[in-house]
Motif scaffolding. Structure first.
Motif, PDB file in Angstrom:
ATOM      1  N   SER A 111      67.009  59.851  26.288  1.00 13.10           N
ATOM      2  CA  SER A 111      67.335  60.440  27.593  1.00 13.10           C
ATOM      3  C   SER A 111      68.546  59.756  28.214  1.00 13.10           C
ATOM      4  CB  SER A 111      66.131  60.305  28.535  1.00 13.10           C
ATOM      5  OG  SER A 111      66.450  60.777  29.828  1.00 13.10           O
ATOM      6  N   ALA A 161      63.987  58.910  34.353  1.00  7.91           N
ATOM      7  CA  ALA A 161      62.960  59.297  33.385  1.00  7.91           C
ATOM      8  C   ALA A 161      62.032  58.128  33.066  1.00  7.91           C
ATOM      9  CB  ALA A 161      63.608  59.817  32.105  1.00  7.91           C
ATOM     10  N   ALA A 172      60.404  66.658  23.398  1.00 11.83           N
ATOM     11  CA  ALA A 172      60.600  66.671  24.854  1.00 11.83           C
ATOM     12  C   ALA A 172      59.231  66.719  25.522  1.00 11.83           C
ATOM     13  CB  ALA A 172      61.450  67.867  25.282  1.00 11.83           C
ATOM     14  N   VAL A 197      62.066  65.845  29.982  1.00  6.58           N
ATOM     15  CA  VAL A 197      62.762  64.689  29.407  1.00  6.58           C
ATOM     16  C   VAL A 197      62.837  64.875  27.896  1.00  6.58           C
ATOM     17  CG1 VAL A 197      62.741  62.178  29.120  1.00  6.58           C
ATOM     18  CG2 VAL A 197      61.882  63.214  31.241  1.00  6.58           C
ATOM     19  N   THR A 253      69.433  53.412  30.574  1.00  6.21           N
ATOM     20  CA  THR A 253      69.402  54.405  29.510  1.00  6.21           C
ATOM     21  C   THR A 253      70.053  53.818  28.262  1.00  6.21           C
ATOM     22  OG1 THR A 253      71.490  55.369  30.283  1.00  6.21           O
ATOM     23  CG2 THR A 253      69.464  56.356  31.110  1.00  6.21           C
TER      24      THR A 253
END
Length: 844
Positions: free
Chosen positions: A528, A533, A551, A569, A717
């Protein structure tokens, strides 16, 4: 509020009728019903058929209005089904609109064209009804004095105003080129000839419907104009009440207001026969027609045309069958309040013991009550409701023979079971009936039905005293004690079930818990590019995956709302199908999906499945490549940072291992911060202090003389596209600008680490656009943002984040409709403001 108003209206009218109870006699009414000639019944049926045929004119004119015509068979079919449902189910606009939408969609109409057609038909009906009532009031000598405090002097002026409304509409169609504007929405008007046609169709339809009843009233001197004016008022009251078939309201208005020489017994008999002909007979025809089509489809002899019709049949079937089952339940309740057939009762006495007969009477009445609740499950396409309804009907048919209803009632129940049986495939939703939440309007309909049956019993037996009738008295001809026992039973059970359905919240076991799917969640999170998230790691949500597990949607359930935290996500290519599956799964459990803090990037996916986005704020994202402390605009920020530095503040990013060593210190800071703020931990859209959760992240801290005085956990991330923060806590020892110092240092650290954006999170209600063309929901939110500062500080949050010169991106709540926003907001608030206990294994 609407339900309360309807309740007051119905109760008020029923009370007025109850006041005149002594004027009625059950035997006289029954005698009048039996005395109707075949000619009178035939004429009533004929004009009923004419009325339903004329209803096709609304759709025919509407098709001309939008420029897309259908053949006459389809036009009559959609009109017949939609109006049968609207007249028998209640909530006429919702019922008929749902049928029209699905049928016209199957024929290739766009949503915009369907909406125009629905508005056109609704305007036609209500405008025409007002014009006809107005003309009738002006042309008649009807008097309201004595029945209700409406001065006769106002009758003609009110009628004239109602008639002039039609004239004004036709003139607007003739001379207005730009149409009419309502709340920023512009409605194009048809040409003046179509405007006249709209009024004309409604007048003809309503006159035919009124004539069907006029032939049943045994008063040859009754003015048709006076009768029609009261008919329009009664019909209007029945529709506005939103009760199934306007039951009780329609009859009450007629009995109170109609100037006739016929006695009340004859008039009530005419109304009962008319209800059977105009309301129930078309419902039976519609259900029978549907059962024939469905039977052909099941047997595979329907052909390709039937296959094309499956889309709209899936909408019609549950609503039509629900109305039919509700009518059957009401019929059983009403029959339970009436005396048994004497000859049939004597025959039963010779074959069966008295306790069995009495028990059958009680059981069948309770079955009628159960059918009222099952009708809602049928409407919601619940599979267990389908099977239980079939079982109940099969049990009720033979029991009704024991009760003394005769063969007729058993035959009716058998026909209902026969119509329902081939429709199994429309009931696919897996949900417990006890967990199914009923709307307040449906509960009100059940209570009105129960009240009507008790009311009927009081009416039938009101000539005798109840004091000398013991409710436990068991005799074959002891009708009153039997009525008392049955009424007490159904009233008690009805109110208990209604209360349970109103307060009970369904909690279906849907989705997977975090502890069970942690490995898959962490694998998807690694792909992601959205920092928020990482809320998936909190362990307080459930997860809905696609088949490939590329996902997921993280969500929680509140009431009927399945609240997703943000967008899906994982793999963006899987989002569209995942959203569709999520909505269908929610629907199977009687719920509805809502995506909270949805981004602009995937709005088309939400709109594609019928969700409507409403902007609720903005996210502040700092583009790190452009961030600098240089320049005059940053002078005040540099000054605050220097003061913090002079206080001994230093910045540090702790690794996950080092953060674990400092966890007791961080816990103490968090507890002090919560105490000082008089706050409690929240969840869902915000992290809360939990060692297992914080162990997933690096921690940014501010130290003063070596001691930690402030901290925040860092959301990162893997792609280094974005970085954000979650918990923000500090002690009383921290200097005033400590959090700004932490933000700036963390932003500069993220820039050095190669991140592209720093997410400063949400500014609620920020950036709501107002104007004539925006939804009312947006205007309300803007009002809260501009005038709610004393309660939350919306402007202060935006102003603080504006210091960092961010790029503002809108966020939305995507829900089934903007009109549901208050209910959605209540459910989301419950989710966001509560911190549930983790499932076992969440911290593992």
């Amino acid at each position: 509020m609407v339900t309360l108003a309807v309740t007051v209206l119905v109760v008020g009218l029923m009370y007025l009728l109850f006041q005149n109870l002594s004027k009625f006699d059950y035997r006289s009414i029954l005698h009048t019903v039996k005395s109707y000639s075949a000619l009178s019944i035939g004429l009533a049926v004929l004009f009923t058929a004419v009325s339903y045929l004329l209803m096709g004119g609304y759709d025919w004119l509407g098709q001309r209005y939008i420029g897309k015509r259908q053949n006459w068979k389809r036009t009559l079919l959609v009109a017949f089904y939609s109006y049968v449902l609207s007249l028998n189910v209640g909530l006429s606009i919702v019922s008929s609109s749902a049928v029209r939408y699905k049928m016209y969609q199957g024929w290739g109409y766009s949503p915009k064209d369907i909406a125009k057609l629905i508005v056109f038909a609704s305007v036609s009906f209500w405008l025409g009804l007002a014009v006809l009532a107005g003309v009738a009031l002006c042309a008649s000598e009807v008097s309201f004095d004595g029945a209700y405090p409406i001065p006769d002097a106002l009758v003609r002026p009110v009628g004239l105003l109602m008639a002039l409304a039609g004239v004004a509409y036709v003139l607007a169609c003739r001379f207005s080129k730009s149409g009419l504007s309502f709340w920023g929405r512009r409605l194009a008007l048809p040409d003046w000839k179509a405007g006249i046609g709209q009024i004309g169709i409604t007048v003809a339809d309503t006159v035919a419907a009124a004539t069907a009843l006029y032939f049943l009233i045994p008063d040859q001197n009754l003015s048709f104009f006076a009768f029609t004016s009261i008919f329009c008022i009664a019909f209007f009251g029945g529709l506005v009440s939103s009760t199934p078939g306007g039951i009780g309201v329609f009859e009450t208005v007629f009995l109170l207001f109609l100037p006739t020489s016929a006695d009340n017994n004859e008039l009530l008999a005419a109304l009962l026969v008319y209800r059977a002909i105009y309301f129930l007979l078309p419902l039976l025809v519609a259900c029978s027609l549907f059962a024939v089509l469905e039977g052909k489809s099941v047997m595979g002899v329907a052909g390709p045309r039937m296959a094309k019709a499956q889309g709209w049949l899936s909408v019609i079937a549950p609503r039509l069958l629900s109305a039919f089952i509700f009518a059957g339940g009401l019929l059983l309740l009403l029959a339970g309040s009436l005396p048994s057939n004497t000859l049939h009762a004597e025959w039963l006495e010779s074959l069966f013991p008295l306790p069995l007969i009495q028990l059958s009477h009680f059981a069948v009445s309770l079955i009628g009550l159960v059918l009222l609740f099952l009708a809602y499950g049928i409407k919601r396409k619940i599979d267990s409701a389908y099977y239980l309804t079939l079982l109940v009907l099969c049990v009720a048919a033979p029991l009704s023979l024991l009760r003394g209803d005769g063969i007729g009632m058993g035959l009716v129940l058998a026909v209902m079971a026969g119509i329902l049986a081939p429709c199994r495939r429309y009931f696919y939703r897996k949900s417990s009936l006890l967990d199914l939440n009923m709307e307040s309007g449906s509960v009100l309909a059940v209570l009105i039905a129960v009240g009507s049956s008790i009311y009927l019993g009081l009416f039938v037996y009101h000539h005798g005293a109840y004091e000398d009738q013991s409710w436990w008295q068991f005799e074959l001809d002891g009708e009153k004690p039997r009525f008392l026992r049955t009424s007490f039973g159904i009233a008690l059970l009805g109110f208990l079930l209604a209360g349970y359905k109103l307060i009970h919240t369904a909690r279906p076991d849907a989705g997977e818990p975090f502890w069970k799917k942690r490995e898959a969640v962490e694998r998807i999170l690694a792909t992601s590019s959205v920092a928020s998230a990482n809320l998936a790691l909190m362990g307080d949500k459930r997860f809905f995956f696609n088949e490939q597990e590329s996902a997921f949607i993280m969500f929680r359930i509140s009431g009927k709302t399945w609240v997703s935290m943000g967008d899906p996500v994982g793999d963006p290519q899987a989002f569209k199908e995942l959203i569709r599956e999520f909505r269908e799964t929610a629907a199977r459990f009687g719920g509805q999906p809502v995506f909270y803090q949805a981004s602009k990037d995937h709005l088309f996916n939400y709109v594609d499945v019928g969700l409507r986005p409403v902007k609720v704020g903005e996210i502040a994202r700092v583009r790190l490549a452009d961030f600098t402390l240089e320049g005059s605009k940053r002078q005040s920020m540099r000054s605050r940072l220097k003061r913090a530095a002079k206080k001994g503040c230093s910045f540090e990013v702790l690794s996950q291992a080092d953060a674990l060593l400092e966890m007791k210190t961080l816990r103490a800071i968090s507890d002090e911060w919560l105490t000082a703020k008089k706050s409690k931990e929240k969840g869902f859209s915000l992290g809360y202090f939990d060692e297992a959760y914080l162990a997933n992240f690096r921690i940014a801290v501010v130290r003063v003389e070596g001691e930690i005085v402030a901290f925040t956990n860092i959301w990162e991330t893997k792609s280094r596209q974005e970085l954000s923060i979650d918990l923000m806590r500090y002690t009383h020892l921290a200097p005033p600008s400590v959090m700004e110092f932490l933000f700036v240092e963390l932003i500069q650290w993220a820039k050095a680490e190669g991140f592209s954006f720093f997410d400063l999170r949400v500014a609620p209600l920020s950036g709501i656009t107002v104007g004539n063309a925006v939804p009312i929901a947006h205007k309300l939110l803007d009002l809260v943002f501009n005038h709610g500062e004393n309660f939350y500080g919306f402007r202060g949050i935006r102003s603080y984040k504006e210091r960092f010169n961010p790029e503002w991106e809108p966020i939305y709540v995507a829900s089934p409709g903007s009109w549901r926003l208050p209910f959605v907001t209540a459910d989301v608030t419950r989710v966001v403001s509560s911190r549930p206990a983790k499932a076992s294994g969440a911290a593992a």
